[in-house]
Design an enzyme around this catalytic site. Sequence first.
Site, PDB file in Angstrom:
ATOM      1  N   LYS A 201      57.850 -26.247 -17.901  1.00 34.19           N
ATOM      2  CA  LYS A 201      56.635 -26.195 -18.728  1.00 34.19           C
ATOM      3  C   LYS A 201      56.077 -24.773 -18.622  1.00 34.19           C
ATOM      4  CE  LYS A 201      52.550 -26.408 -18.972  1.00 34.19           C
ATOM      5  NZ  LYS A 201      51.754 -25.317 -19.596  1.00 34.19           N
ATOM      6  N   GLU A 276      53.391 -21.306  -5.500  1.00 35.87           N
ATOM      7  CA  GLU A 276      53.245 -19.840  -5.410  1.00 35.87           C
ATOM      8  C   GLU A 276      51.934 -19.514  -6.094  1.00 35.87           C
ATOM      9  OE1 GLU A 276      55.092 -17.859  -3.814  1.00 35.87           O
ATOM     10  OE2 GLU A 276      56.938 -18.980  -3.529  1.00 35.87           O
ATOM     11  N   CYS A 310      50.529 -11.203  -9.212  1.00 35.50           N
ATOM     12  CA  CYS A 310      49.931 -11.970  -8.116  1.00 35.50           C
ATOM     13  C   CYS A 310      49.791 -11.125  -6.856  1.00 35.50           C
ATOM     14  CB  CYS A 310      50.740 -13.220  -7.848  1.00 35.50           C
ATOM     15  SG  CYS A 310      52.487 -12.888  -7.654  1.00 35.50           S
ATOM     16  N   GLU A 407      40.310 -13.207  -6.935  1.00 33.61           N
ATOM     17  CA  GLU A 407      41.437 -12.622  -7.644  1.00 33.61           C
ATOM     18  C   GLU A 407      40.968 -12.296  -9.070  1.00 33.61           C
ATOM     19  OE1 GLU A 407      44.815 -15.166  -8.705  1.00 33.61           O
ATOM     20  OE2 GLU A 407      46.095 -13.514  -8.110  1.00 33.61           O
TER      21      GLU A 407
HETATM   22  P1  NAD Z   1      47.113 -21.237 -14.175  1.00 32.94           P
HETATM   23  O1  NAD Z   1      47.062 -21.856 -12.822  1.00 32.94           O
HETATM   24  O2  NAD Z   1      45.937 -21.353 -15.043  1.00 32.94           O
HETATM   25  O3  NAD Z   1      48.331 -21.849 -15.015  1.00 32.94           O
HETATM   26  C1  NAD Z   1      49.641 -21.852 -14.532  1.00 32.94           C
HETATM   27  C2  NAD Z   1      50.408 -22.985 -15.190  1.00 32.94           C
HETATM   28  O4  NAD Z   1      49.817 -24.214 -14.824  1.00 32.94           O
HETATM   29  C3  NAD Z   1      50.405 -22.946 -16.725  1.00 32.94           C
HETATM   30  O5  NAD Z   1      51.654 -23.355 -17.193  1.00 32.94           O
HETATM   31  C4  NAD Z   1      49.349 -23.958 -17.076  1.00 32.94           C
HETATM   32  O6  NAD Z   1      49.542 -24.551 -18.344  1.00 32.94           O
HETATM   33  C5  NAD Z   1      49.546 -24.985 -15.974  1.00 32.94           C
HETATM   34  N1  NAD Z   1      48.382 -25.837 -15.718  1.00 32.94           N
HETATM   35  C6  NAD Z   1      47.071 -25.555 -15.905  1.00 32.94           C
HETATM   36  N2  NAD Z   1      46.307 -26.604 -15.570  1.00 32.94           N
HETATM   37  C7  NAD Z   1      47.142 -27.571 -15.137  1.00 32.94           C
HETATM   38  C8  NAD Z   1      46.950 -28.891 -14.638  1.00 32.94           C
HETATM   39  N3  NAD Z   1      45.745 -29.442 -14.519  1.00 32.94           N
HETATM   40  N4  NAD Z   1      48.040 -29.594 -14.266  1.00 32.94           N
HETATM   41  C9  NAD Z   1      49.274 -29.067 -14.364  1.00 32.94           C
HETATM   42  N5  NAD Z   1      49.523 -27.835 -14.851  1.00 32.94           N
HETATM   43  C10 NAD Z   1      48.468 -27.094 -15.232  1.00 32.94           C
HETATM   44  O7  NAD Z   1      47.545 -19.740 -13.894  1.00 32.94           O
HETATM   45  P2  NAD Z   1      47.698 -18.560 -14.961  1.00 32.94           P
HETATM   46  O8  NAD Z   1      46.325 -18.137 -15.355  1.00 32.94           O
HETATM   47  O9  NAD Z   1      48.674 -18.950 -16.011  1.00 32.94           O
HETATM   48  O10 NAD Z   1      48.415 -17.436 -14.086  1.00 32.94           O
HETATM   49  C11 NAD Z   1      47.729 -16.602 -13.251  1.00 32.94           C
HETATM   50  C12 NAD Z   1      47.793 -17.082 -11.815  1.00 32.94           C
HETATM   51  O11 NAD Z   1      49.159 -17.205 -11.389  1.00 32.94           O
HETATM   52  C13 NAD Z   1      47.163 -16.109 -10.858  1.00 32.94           C
HETATM   53  O12 NAD Z   1      46.339 -16.794  -9.954  1.00 32.94           O
HETATM   54  C14 NAD Z   1      48.350 -15.489 -10.128  1.00 32.94           C
HETATM   55  O13 NAD Z   1      48.074 -14.988  -8.879  1.00 32.94           O
HETATM   56  C15 NAD Z   1      49.303 -16.613 -10.096  1.00 32.94           C
HETATM   57  N6  NAD Z   1      50.674 -16.122  -9.893  1.00 32.94           N
HETATM   58  C16 NAD Z   1      51.251 -16.283  -8.664  1.00 32.94           C
HETATM   59  C17 NAD Z   1      52.532 -15.814  -8.404  1.00 32.94           C
HETATM   60  C18 NAD Z   1      53.183 -16.028  -7.067  1.00 32.94           C
HETATM   61  O14 NAD Z   1      54.403 -15.983  -6.997  1.00 32.94           O
HETATM   62  N7  NAD Z   1      52.462 -16.275  -5.992  1.00 32.94           N
HETATM   63  C19 NAD Z   1      53.240 -15.155  -9.418  1.00 32.94           C
HETATM   64  C20 NAD Z   1      52.617 -14.987 -10.661  1.00 32.94           C
HETATM   65  C21 NAD Z   1      51.336 -15.486 -10.872  1.00 32.94           C
END
Ligand code: NAD
Length: 503
Positions: A201, A276, A310, A407
């Site tokens: 997804k 992650e 991240c 963040e």
């Molecule tokens: P997000 O948590 O908003 O969304 C990530 C994914 O989760 C998307 O596909 C989204 O549709 C899905 N999602 C959202 N709500 C959900 C729910 N209730 N249930 C299930 N899935 C749901 O994050 P974002 O804004 O897309 O990305 C940024 C974040 O990702 C930052 O916090 C960043 O640090 C993190 N990130 C971490 C790493 C790592 O490896 N540690 C790498 C890249 C990004």
Amino acid sequence: MTTHVHASAELPVSEATRTFLAAEHTMTIGGRDVFAASGATIPVFDPAAGGTIAAVPAGGKAEIDAAVRAARKALEGSWSKLRPADRERLLLKLADAIEANGTVLAELETANNGQSIGIARAIEVGASVEHVRYMAGWATKIYGQTFDVSIAVPPGTRYRAMTRKEPVGVVGAIVPWNFPLSMAIWKIAPALAAGCTIVLKPAEETPLSALRLGQIIRDVGFPEGVVNVVTGYGHEAGAALASHPGIDKVAFTGSTEVGKIIGRAAVENMTRFALELGGKSPMVMFDDMNPDLIGTAAAIGVYFNQGQVCTCGSRVLVQKSIYDKVAETFVSVANTLKIGSGFDPANQINPLVSKKQQSRVLGLIEKGVAEGARVAAGGAATDSNGFFVKPTVIVGAKPENILVREEIFGPVAALMPFDDMDDAIRQANDTVYGLSASIWSRDINRCFTFADAVKAGTVWVNMHNVLDPNMPFGGFRQSGIGREHGATAVENYMETKSICVAL
Ligand code: NAD
């Protein structure tokens, strides 16, 4: 089905990418092209100009159900009959196919995420290809152990005990928008090497490269249902996937906030999970650092991919005696980075992914300033319909300032002075996160003292943001649970079974 006005005609992309963008987009479920049963779609934006460039299906519970069923069928059917060497060969073919489709995939990333075409080519495509090749090799190197039974009952009985590694099963992979293709590959490649099947997804903001990847995976000959791609909103498709009783593991990359929701949903079914999550990584600069590296630290450590990384080194801790020089260099780098569309490789700062992200970053800067911090460079949007934020340097923020704690996921560096090693370690660890950290110094003892004491999954010395498929990656504390990359990544997609034989 709902249609949207597409403004992709103006994008400087190849004919193949234009054709892909103009198509009616479908998901890959069970090897077939599928629309959302509801007919609903999600608009996809061009972050550099603000217009829509495509519409993708808004999949929901029905599509997730179908995808999980297809993944289960593949797991118990054709996929499990393949030998490890067959999985390896398919993965190697996949790497070649990603490479062959590199132009389209890179252009889709720049059109959809906004990132530099140079980053899209080198990292999203180039590093993904290497990642798949690296993981392909693990498919044929999976083994358990044999061992002696220490308390044989009754005494004198002979046992032969061993462990066997088995694929964990159906994996639900939920990924964010910052590096859409890489984030998908980091999960798909080791899961396939381990023998799992997958429902992916992608983030609703950046679904295009995942949809293309789904087609590529089919074309290289993976059995139907092995990799399914369902586009949809997080609270609908994402939530349906994380809480689905038919999956065996959920692998999530995204925010800590959503990671906690996913973890709770998974525990309900005892689904295994790996998270992650976010970070607030410190870059710690000691007075003996090579001063020529200050500019690199700013450009690579903080402003790379507009800080939507991240591991972004968003807290820059600087030893007092060099603080003024570092601040001056950061301001000069921030003021000279060229801002513009990612399609011109000369532009070093590209748009943020969405209007929402742009507003979030600008809102955080505003709050931080209201709490007493000062903007030394940037701090504002540009005059453009695109979702740009100027590279920003923040000074004078107190430890409790929102810009030091939260963040940001934008091009914002908060500079703070420190006295000595103890103070540096204390400030570096003064966060709920623990994803990464870097130390900048020419003294090897200082470097290891810091590396040992900092609570972070990855510590870089005189560099920042360098990753490798062979180097475990993941977070301490609220930055996550589990590790990706390396042998550990494959291990994370397997169960260990003990078999004990009475002789
Ligand atoms: P997000 O948590 O908003 O969304 C990530 C994914 O989760 C998307 O596909 C989204 O549709 C899905 N999602 C959202 N709500 C959900 C729910 N209730 N249930 C299930 N899935 C749901 O994050 P974002 O804004 O897309 O990305 C940024 C974040 O990702 C930052 O916090 C960043 O640090 C993190 N990130 C971490 C790493 C790592 O490896 N540690 C790498 C890249 C990004």
